[in-house]
Design an enzyme around this catalytic site. Structure first.
Site, PDB file in Angstrom:
ATOM      1  N   ARG A 112       1.018  -1.274   0.059  1.00  0.00           N
ATOM      2  CA  ARG A 112      -0.114   0.229   0.088  1.00  0.00           C
ATOM      3  C   ARG A 112       0.821   1.069   0.231  1.00  0.00           C
ATOM      4  O   ARG A 112       1.510   1.619   0.973  1.00  0.00           O
ATOM      5  CB  ARG A 112      -0.878   0.091   1.159  1.00  0.00           C
ATOM      6  CG  ARG A 112      -1.887   1.246   1.323  1.00  0.00           C
ATOM      7  CD  ARG A 112      -2.634   0.882   2.617  1.00  0.00           C
ATOM      8  NE  ARG A 112      -3.682   2.130   2.745  1.00  0.00           N
ATOM      9  CZ  ARG A 112      -4.879   2.075   2.505  1.00  0.00           C
ATOM     10  NH1 ARG A 112      -5.317   1.053   1.969  1.00  0.00           N
ATOM     11  NH2 ARG A 112      -5.783   3.062   2.814  1.00  0.00           N
ATOM     12  N   HIS A 139      -7.082   0.874  -6.716  1.00  0.00           N
ATOM     13  CA  HIS A 139      -7.358   0.269  -5.559  1.00  0.00           C
ATOM     14  C   HIS A 139      -8.262  -0.983  -6.009  1.00  0.00           C
ATOM     15  O   HIS A 139      -9.326  -1.240  -5.506  1.00  0.00           O
ATOM     16  CB  HIS A 139      -8.377   1.344  -4.819  1.00  0.00           C
ATOM     17  CG  HIS A 139      -8.204   0.654  -3.158  1.00  0.00           C
ATOM     18  ND1 HIS A 139      -7.604  -0.474  -2.724  1.00  0.00           N
ATOM     19  CD2 HIS A 139      -8.749   1.425  -1.940  1.00  0.00           C
ATOM     20  CE1 HIS A 139      -7.731  -0.347  -1.149  1.00  0.00           C
ATOM     21  NE2 HIS A 139      -8.520   0.480  -1.023  1.00  0.00           N
ATOM     22  N   GLN A 142     -10.185  -3.295  -3.066  1.00  0.00           N
ATOM     23  CA  GLN A 142     -11.464  -2.626  -2.677  1.00  0.00           C
ATOM     24  C   GLN A 142     -12.508  -3.074  -3.742  1.00  0.00           C
ATOM     25  O   GLN A 142     -13.909  -3.283  -3.167  1.00  0.00           O
ATOM     26  CB  GLN A 142     -11.146  -1.248  -2.532  1.00  0.00           C
ATOM     27  CG  GLN A 142     -12.386  -0.422  -2.148  1.00  0.00           C
ATOM     28  CD  GLN A 142     -13.004  -0.757  -0.725  1.00  0.00           C
ATOM     29  OE1 GLN A 142     -12.320  -0.730   0.194  1.00  0.00           O
ATOM     30  NE2 GLN A 142     -14.243  -1.309  -0.629  1.00  0.00           N
ATOM     31  N   ASP A 233     -16.464   8.545  -1.880  1.00  0.00           N
ATOM     32  CA  ASP A 233     -15.226   8.730  -1.313  1.00  0.00           C
ATOM     33  C   ASP A 233     -15.027  10.024  -0.704  1.00  0.00           C
ATOM     34  O   ASP A 233     -15.668  10.924  -0.885  1.00  0.00           O
ATOM     35  CB  ASP A 233     -14.340   8.159  -2.040  1.00  0.00           C
ATOM     36  CG  ASP A 233     -12.781   7.795  -1.431  1.00  0.00           C
ATOM     37  OD1 ASP A 233     -12.889   7.424  -0.099  1.00  0.00           O
ATOM     38  OD2 ASP A 233     -11.990   7.452  -1.996  1.00  0.00           O
ATOM     39  N   CYS A 273     -16.091   3.430   0.592  1.00  0.00           N
ATOM     40  CA  CYS A 273     -14.998   2.471   0.773  1.00  0.00           C
ATOM     41  C   CYS A 273     -14.282   2.566   2.219  1.00  0.00           C
ATOM     42  O   CYS A 273     -13.543   1.796   2.778  1.00  0.00           O
ATOM     43  CB  CYS A 273     -13.815   2.687  -0.162  1.00  0.00           C
ATOM     44  SG  CYS A 273     -13.245   4.211  -0.519  1.00  0.00           S
ATOM     45  N   ARG A 301     -14.404  -7.322   2.098  1.00  0.00           N
ATOM     46  CA  ARG A 301     -12.952  -6.956   2.012  1.00  0.00           C
ATOM     47  C   ARG A 301     -12.094  -8.526   2.489  1.00  0.00           C
ATOM     48  O   ARG A 301     -11.485  -8.807   1.789  1.00  0.00           O
ATOM     49  CB  ARG A 301     -12.112  -5.953   2.748  1.00  0.00           C
ATOM     50  CG  ARG A 301     -12.607  -4.509   2.102  1.00  0.00           C
ATOM     51  CD  ARG A 301     -11.992  -4.247   0.881  1.00  0.00           C
ATOM     52  NE  ARG A 301     -10.662  -4.336   0.940  1.00  0.00           N
ATOM     53  CZ  ARG A 301      -9.726  -3.170   1.133  1.00  0.00           C
ATOM     54  NH1 ARG A 301     -10.296  -2.168   1.694  1.00  0.00           N
ATOM     55  NH2 ARG A 301      -8.415  -3.310   1.227  1.00  0.00           N
TER      56      ARG A 301
END
Length: 314
Positions: A112, A139, A142, A233, A273, A301
């Site tokens: 990440r 991403h 996700q 987001d 998310c 997830r």
């Protein structure tokens, strides 16, 4: 739902979702739903016994770290957390050297980080799978969980209209690409000057020509009309803190609130998310309301990443 892999995923790098076909994604969703059901029934699974996953974090995380660590343990494997301070990368070691060394010790790397190019360099020099846990541009893990959640809630992916409202960031990029692969319509609504990158829009449109998905980038909030899924987001992501005041002004009319969701279908689902800033990008009445599935989405997830790890390593 029945699906088969179009190719073996063993040893694959997962950088953007473009590594997958529609059949691959449907297979991973099916596997994730199966793993979720088995977990809820208390079944012990050891398909990754003896496997170790290195987790490199240049950015802090809650969901990514915990879901990958717990996922590896639930599959009988091990996960090793490494912050930027723990690695010689922070002291100037080349990424290529780090990739080659870790390839001798572990079975896969999840990273990440900020620049997508850093992820690509790591993957280029590693001889083991490298997984994108988030970069400034993409991403993918996700969105695997997001598509799993849509499947759970709507019973299918095709025939749904997803509307993403907010910054044309890594989430917008991966939602466009993921939707294009599986044939789900996707509209991104953002303020002028905050659109997704043009090259990623073009990549998604190329994929959509194959799947039949309808993609759109818009500045008009009335394009929410008829949405099956509304997604948002945060307005300022990690690394953009100095832009927070400017972004609050630019995005103030793009808040997901009762008026906005009133244009969607009555049975729409709301997705985010996380982490969320209530009363900024979304009101509490929406995110905590009856149409919100954000915690189901966050929980998925774990199972989507277990399915991915199993496909890459088992």
């Amino acid at each position: 739902m029945m699906s088969t892999l179009s190719k073996s995923l063993k040893g694959l790098d997962v950088l953007t979702l473009k590594e997958f076909t529609e059949e691959d994604i449907l297979f991973l969703i099916q596997q994730a739903l199966t793993l979720k059901a088995k977990h809820e029934q208390g079944e012990i699974i050891t398909t990754l016994r003896g496997k170790t996953l290195a987790l490199i974090f240049d950015k802090p995380s809650t969901r990514t770290r915990v879901s990958f660590e717990a996922g590896m343990m639930q599959l009988g494997g091990n996960a090793m957390y490494l912050s930027g301070r723990d690695l010689q990368l922070g002291r100037g070691e080349p990424i290529s050297d780090t990739a080659k060394v870790l390839s001798q010790y572990v079975d896969a790397i999840m990273i990440r980080t900020f620049e997508h190019s850093k992820l690509e360099q790591l993957a280029e020099h590693a001889s083991i799978p490298v997984i994108n846990g988030l970069t400034d541009d993409h991403h993918p893990c996700q969105v695997l969980a997001d598509l799993m959640t849509v499947m759970e809630c709507k019973g299918d992916l095709k025939g749904n209209k997803m509307v993403y409202i907010g910054d044309g960031n890594n989430m917008a990029h991966s939602l466009l690409i993921g939707s294009a692969i599986v044939g789900m319509d996707c509209t991104v609504i953002c303020p002028k000057g905050y659109e997704p990158k043009k090259e990623i829009i073009l990549e998604a449109e190329t994929l959509a020509h194959v799947s039949g998905a309808n993609l759109k980038v818009s500045h008009d909030l009335t394009d929410v009309s008829g949405a099956d899924i509304i997604y948002t987001d945060v307005w300022a992501s990690m690394g953009q803190e100095e832009e927070a005041t400017l972004r609050l002004q630019a995005f103030k009319h793009y808040q997901v609130n009762d008026e906005i969701v009133g244009m969607a279908k009555p049975d729409y689902i709301f997705m985010h998310c996380l982490p969320a800033h209530r009363e900024e990008e979304v009101t509490a009445t929406v995110i905590d309301g009856p149409n919100s599935v954000v915690f189901q989405q966050a929980g998925n997830r774990l199972h989507a990443q277990k399915a991915l790890l199993q496909a890459l390593l088992a």
